[in-house]
Design an enzyme around this catalytic site. Structure first.
Site, PDB file in Angstrom:
ATOM      1  N   HIS B  53       1.051  -1.322   0.416  1.00  0.00           N
ATOM      2  CA  HIS B  53       0.391   0.396  -0.169  1.00  0.00           C
ATOM      3  C   HIS B  53       1.031   1.824  -0.316  1.00  0.00           C
ATOM      4  CE1 HIS B  53      -4.196   2.191   0.518  1.00  0.00           C
ATOM      5  NE2 HIS B  53      -3.263   2.500   1.231  1.00  0.00           N
ATOM      6  N   TYR B  56       4.337   0.879  -2.963  1.00  0.00           N
ATOM      7  CA  TYR B  56       4.152   0.194  -4.883  1.00  0.00           C
ATOM      8  C   TYR B  56       5.031  -0.392  -5.119  1.00  0.00           C
ATOM      9  CZ  TYR B  56       0.897   3.831  -4.369  1.00  0.00           C
ATOM     10  OH  TYR B  56      -0.332   4.780  -4.139  1.00  0.00           O
ATOM     11  N   SER B  98      -8.458   4.132  -3.528  1.00  0.00           N
ATOM     12  CA  SER B  98      -8.982   3.106  -2.969  1.00  0.00           C
ATOM     13  C   SER B  98      -9.481   2.604  -2.123  1.00  0.00           C
ATOM     14  CB  SER B  98      -8.443   2.115  -3.988  1.00  0.00           C
ATOM     15  OG  SER B  98      -7.534   1.989  -2.964  1.00  0.00           O
ATOM     16  N   HIS B  99     -10.579   3.172  -1.276  1.00  0.00           N
ATOM     17  CA  HIS B  99     -10.739   2.008   0.130  1.00  0.00           C
ATOM     18  C   HIS B  99     -11.140   1.181   0.179  1.00  0.00           C
ATOM     19  CE1 HIS B  99     -10.582   4.775   4.269  1.00  0.00           C
ATOM     20  NE2 HIS B  99      -8.787   4.614   3.510  1.00  0.00           N
ATOM     21  N   GLN B 242     -11.189   2.735  10.053  1.00  0.00           N
ATOM     22  CA  GLN B 242     -10.815   3.693  10.476  1.00  0.00           C
ATOM     23  C   GLN B 242     -11.974   4.340  11.320  1.00  0.00           C
ATOM     24  OE1 GLN B 242      -9.472   3.379   7.824  1.00  0.00           O
ATOM     25  NE2 GLN B 242      -7.371   3.651   8.234  1.00  0.00           N
ATOM     26  N   GLY B 533      -2.017   8.907  -8.738  1.00  0.00           N
ATOM     27  CA  GLY B 533      -3.211   7.751  -7.747  1.00  0.00           C
ATOM     28  C   GLY B 533      -2.964   7.479  -7.336  1.00  0.00           C
TER      29      GLY B 533
END
Lengths: 228, 750
Positions: B53, B56, B98-99, B242, B533
């Site tokens: 994450h 990369y 993203s999530h 979270q 991105g």
């Protein structure tokens, strides 16, 4: 006419209200921070939309205790104009400036759309540029807009023509009793409404039907004060 | 070291680092880099920064191939967000993120904090956030859990954006079995900035104070970044998700923008994934400096937190700020006004070390270069999956009993159906600059004080990328650009969110690198560089990977709001034209279409995609954009999900008007009608031309050499009627089409 737009930490329609006042009336409008204790210089106070204090408890429940709300109460008591929009309407009911309360939407979902409003009373200082019974198109955006008042209050609102806006037939988005979208106090100087007239002031925004609310207030004020 | 924490020896002997996602080889590399065995805190810090994450590590070699430069680019990838020039000293700042993994566990908070995180990335740059978009994928709505994930994600996205007062103006939602276990929530934020106000994440200037500002730090989200890099989120802990507080973020945003405007900020960075660890290491790395931080000074909301917990907490709504020495009081004053804390926790050094102090002295001491620059880069192997070579030619012929019925069915497919149920939960109009709200091809928001506006869109089609990674990637970019063009905007730049399965699988990595190649090619042709991105890998559960789903966020510029064009039909008797090659549309067949998914789901993944030519696409888009700017066009809509008839129906429904369409002079037989009506060949746009400008339009469109076909006219009578030489092929009332289209999602959700 000088306008104050109250700015709570979580207000988010405050600047939109300033823009709309300036664009529709050509008159000045100031943002006034919630710690301010005096509003003597102002003729119109707008309590704008947003989430005044996050509103995790109940919309407007904390804002009513802020320093500026005492000044808003004084302002209203003097017969000067107060306009509460969306969260502002919620705060005005919490503060006792308008009767009733705003509950969670019946669907329990936040609802945001442009819909039809019927102008029920076009004889107020806020609405005299509309025609009575006219349907206008104004956006709403709220999670707690479900107006409630007890039977006696409702009867008195009806009897005194204090229901200013109702959702058009079949368009009630939140379950409000009697399709109520906006009411005025018995003295006729405090208006609260869930829809956002400041979002309907240009063709680009999809409707100009909100303009006449602001111009109504301006001419009412001028009729009483001259052009100063 | 906190008493209950494992010792240095235990970290090694009990291989505790493995629990954090570090491999044996990575642990050995750490020992080599720092010249000793790392303690527990240091191991935790390495593990999050070296996680997929944050580092990369799988995707870096692929991302390097994206075009990232252009005359319009003021800031490319590598900062909190990218920045593009829009003239007059102003710029647009944007990024998508993203999530996905948090949303799979706790959809409301997972989606909400995704929105919160991307907003911080924008105002960290000094920009005022002006719009939010999203791109969502869920499993089919006939499943209760999918409905729960979808409903709560939408509520979470709305809950955050509505409260903070940033309009959510656009997005897309797709439903497919492939996303049942791994829903995707990608959030994009767009901000505006005066070019002189740009702030960056630099921790420079020896002695300058380092401040933590915003919310207090708690134990939530510890190891969120590691968890986002692991497969099967369902086996992971809910405590790593979270909790968002949009009111706090609103205060933080206003305070940070006010602070940046003073010009006394040296650097500022969001504490997102891996919290204090990544923000401090990245800021020091960019500036080539070091940082010393005393974690006992970090305001906490829980007692007894260790250095490890404070460094790895992902508590939301916090920022790390480096101020000019002696100017700290400015931050204190501004944050106090907004009722927030601003606390000096350390200062910038020149020794290149990330040094963490606690009550016992030095809790961690690691060279910044070891954490950031030396993070592993993997050159993962890939292999072209066998299924790609087994795909059959796209079928042209398909037996359809009743085209009207088929159109109704397609319109009520949740992927195609109206998303009003979704966007009615988003405040799209706050800030009163939303000139095209959700529901059109692209959203348009005004640039205050100018005639200009921004057109914004997110687009992706995982199934198409699965069927042809390279072409599918390019088509996603083309569709995003097409959506901006039909709105009247010139495409400027791209932010991409690359959602894939497990990159350790050879075929998944092939999908990733090959689709990225397609995206690169298309971005070059459209002159829309990738300026920011995010990559989300390991979207895999129980061995099943999602479709490779790159989502393209694209921003375009309208020089004049007078060019704004929408898809709804405007006036009866206006002629309708198709821009693009109709015959190619027919020849393209039904491969990859929603039609196949709706009517023959067992065959949805059997066929090749229709052909796609980037040069042809660009030519059609350029022609369309100029036709709009010349004032010929009353409405324009791209042909995508569901094909030509769905595109026409959407224009009709939106405008409340009908159309008479006559398809003569074409070799139309039973066999090709289905692909004409429902095929999803790219590079096609339906335009409604102003009746009095038809001649000028035709003259001009011929000059450009653009394939075009007159389809018919708009009618006052709200009926969609399609005829050929053989008679009427389809006749449907727009009301009935509207009911099918509008009713589908509410029927599942209410």
């Amino acid at each position: 006419m000088k306008t104050a737009v109250i700015q709570f930490p979580g207000s988010n329609c405050d600047e939109d209200a300033v823009k709309a006042v300036v664009a529709t009336t050509g008159e000045a409008a100031d943002l006034v921070w919630y710690t301010e204790e005096k509003l003597d210089d102002y003729d119109l106070v707008i309590v704008p939309g947003g989430f005044s204090y996050g509103d995790y408890l109940r919309a407007g429940a904390i804002a009513r205790f802020s320093p500026v709300m005492k000044a808003v109460q004084d302002h209203a008591r003097k017969g000067k104009y107060v306009l509460g929009i969306c969260n502002g309407f919620q705060i005005l009911t919490e503060a006792g400036l308008l009767p009733g309360a705003l509950r969670h939407n019946e669907s329990l979902m936040f609802q945001s759309m442009t819909l039809g409003l019927v102008v029920e009373n076009a004889a107020t200082k806020f609405t005299h540029h509309y025609d009575s019974g006219e349907t206008i198109r104004i956006p709403i955006a709220h999670g707690e807009g479900n107006y409630f008042a007890d039977e006696a209050t409702l009867r008195s609102l009806e009897a005194n023509d204090q229901i200013v806006f109702r959702y058009a037939n079949g368009e009630n988005p939140n379950g409000s009793v009697a399709d109520i979208a906006g009411i005025i106090n018995d003295k006729g100087n405090v208006l609260g409404m869930m829809p956002h007239p400041e979002r309907a002031v240009s063709e680009l925004l999809g409707s100009t039907d909100g303009k006449r609310l602001f111009t109504s207030i301006l001419t009412s004020w001028r009729d009483a004060h001259g052009r100063a | 070291m906190a008493a209950h924490e494992p010792s240095i020896e235990q970290v090694k002997s009990e291989k505790i680092y493995r629990q954090f996602g570090l491999t044996d080889a990575e642990y050995d590399r750490i020992v080599e880099l720092i010249g000793r065995m790392p303690n527990y805190v240091e191991t935790g810090i390495f593990s999050v920064l070296w996680s997929e994450h944050c580092s990369y590590k799988s995707s870096k070699p692929v991302l390097r191939r994206f075009p990232t430069d252009g005359p319009q680019v003021l800031q490319g990838p590598g900062e909190n967000a990218g920045i593009v020039d829009i003239g007059d000293g102003q710029a647009v700042v944007f990024k998508i993120e993203s999530h996905n993994h948090p949303t799979a566990i706790e959809p409301y908070q997972g989606a909400a904090t995704g929105v919160g995180g991307i907003i911080r990335d924008i105002f960290t740059m000094g920009a005022r956030p002006v719009a939010l978009l999203n791109s969502l994928r869920f499993g089919p709505l006939d499943d209760k859990r999918n409905r729960y994930l979808f409903g709560h994600s939408v509520a979470g996205i709305g809950g955050y954006g509505n409260c903070i007062g940033i309009p959510t103006v656009g997005g897309e939602v797709v439903f497919d079995e492939r996303y049942s276990q791994n829903p995707l929530v990608n959030a994009m934020c767009v901000g505006l900035i005066d070019q002189g106000q740009i702030a960056k994440g630099y921790a420079s200037g020896v002695g300058n104070p380092v401040l933590v500002v915003g919310a207090k730090t708690g134990r939530d989200g510890i190891h969120g970044a590691t968890f986002a890099s692991a497969e099967d989120p369902h086996e992971k802990e809910r405590s790593a998700v979270q909790v968002g507080d949009p009111f706090m973020e609103k205060l933080l945003m206003e305070a940070c923008l006010e602070l940046i405007a003073t010009g006394k900020v040296v650097g500022i960075q969001d504490m997102g994934a891996a919290g204090l660890t990544s923000s401090s290491a990245e800021m020091a790395s960019r500036a080539g400096s070091g940082l010393t931080m005393d974690v006992t000074k970090v305001p906490r909301r829980e007692e007894g937190m260790t250095a490890y917990e404070i460094m790895l907490s992902e508590s939301q709504e916090r920022m790390l700020v480096v101020m000019q020495q002696g100017e700290e009081h400015i931050a204190f004053d501004i944050f106090e006004k907004w009722g927030l804390e601003a606390t000096v926790i350390g200062n910038v050094t020149d020794d290149g070390m990330l040094r963490v102090l606690d009550d016992d002295g030095i809790a961690a001491e690691i060279p910044v270069t070891a954490l950031v620059d030396e993070a592993p880069v993997l050159s993962r192997p890939s292999l072209r999956p066998g299924y790609l070579d087994e795909l059959l030619p796209s079928p042209r012929a398909w037996q359809v009993e009743d085209y009207g019925q088929a159109l109704h069915t397609l319109l009520s497919t949740p992927t195609i159906a109206s998303k009003a149920w979704v966007y009615h939960q988003y405040d799209a109009l706050v800030r009163t600059e939303t000139f095209v709200p959700p529901g059109s091809d692209a959203a348009v928001v005004g640039v205050p004080g100018t005639k200009k506006a921004l057109a914004l869109v997110t687009d992706g089609n995982g199934r198409q990328v699965y069927l042809n990674p390279e072409q599918g990637g390019a088509m996603a970019v083309a569709e995003a650009a097409r959506n901006l063009v039909v709105t009247g905007a010139k495409p400027l730049a791209v932010t991409d969110c690359l959602n894939y399965g497990n990159p350790e699988k050879l075929d998944v990595f092939y999908q990733f690198e090959t689709s990225a190649q397609g995206i690169s090619e298309a971005c070059r042709v459209f002159e829309t560089p990738v300026i920011s991105g995010n990559v989300s890998l390991y979207n895999e559960s129980r061995g099943v990977d999602i479709y490779p789903t790159p989502v393209i966020g694209m921003v375009g510029l309208l020089e004049d709001v007078a060019h704004i064009t929408t898809s709804k039909w405007k006036a009866a008797e206006n002629p309708l034209y198709l821009l693009g090659d109709l015959q190619k549309g027919i020849d393209g067949g039904l491969g990859g279409s929603e039609f196949l998914r709706a009517f023959a789901i067992d065959q949805a993944l059997l066929y090749q995609l229709p052909e796609f030519d980037l040069a042809e696409e660009k030519q059609i888009q350029d022609a369309c954009l100029l036709a709009i700017h010349k004032g010929f066009i009353a409405a324009a809509h791209d042909v995508s999900d569901g094909g030509l008839l769905v595109a026409l129906a959407e224009m009709a429904i939106d405008g409340g008007l009908g159309a008479n369409l006559t398809l003569t002079k074409w070799d139309l037989n039973e066999a090709s009608l289905a692909s004409l009506f429902f095929g999803e060949a790219p590079s096609r746009i339906v335009v409604e031309v102003h009746r009095d400008k038809e001649e000028a339009f035709l003259k001009w469109i011929r000059q450009t050499g653009t394939s075009h076909l007159r389809l018919g006219e708009v009618t006052r009578d709200a009926v969609l009627r399609v005829s050929s030489d053989d008679g009427v092929l389809l006749e449907a009332s727009v009301d009935s089409l509207k009911n099918a289209w509008q009713g589908a999602i509410p029927a599942w959700m209410n």
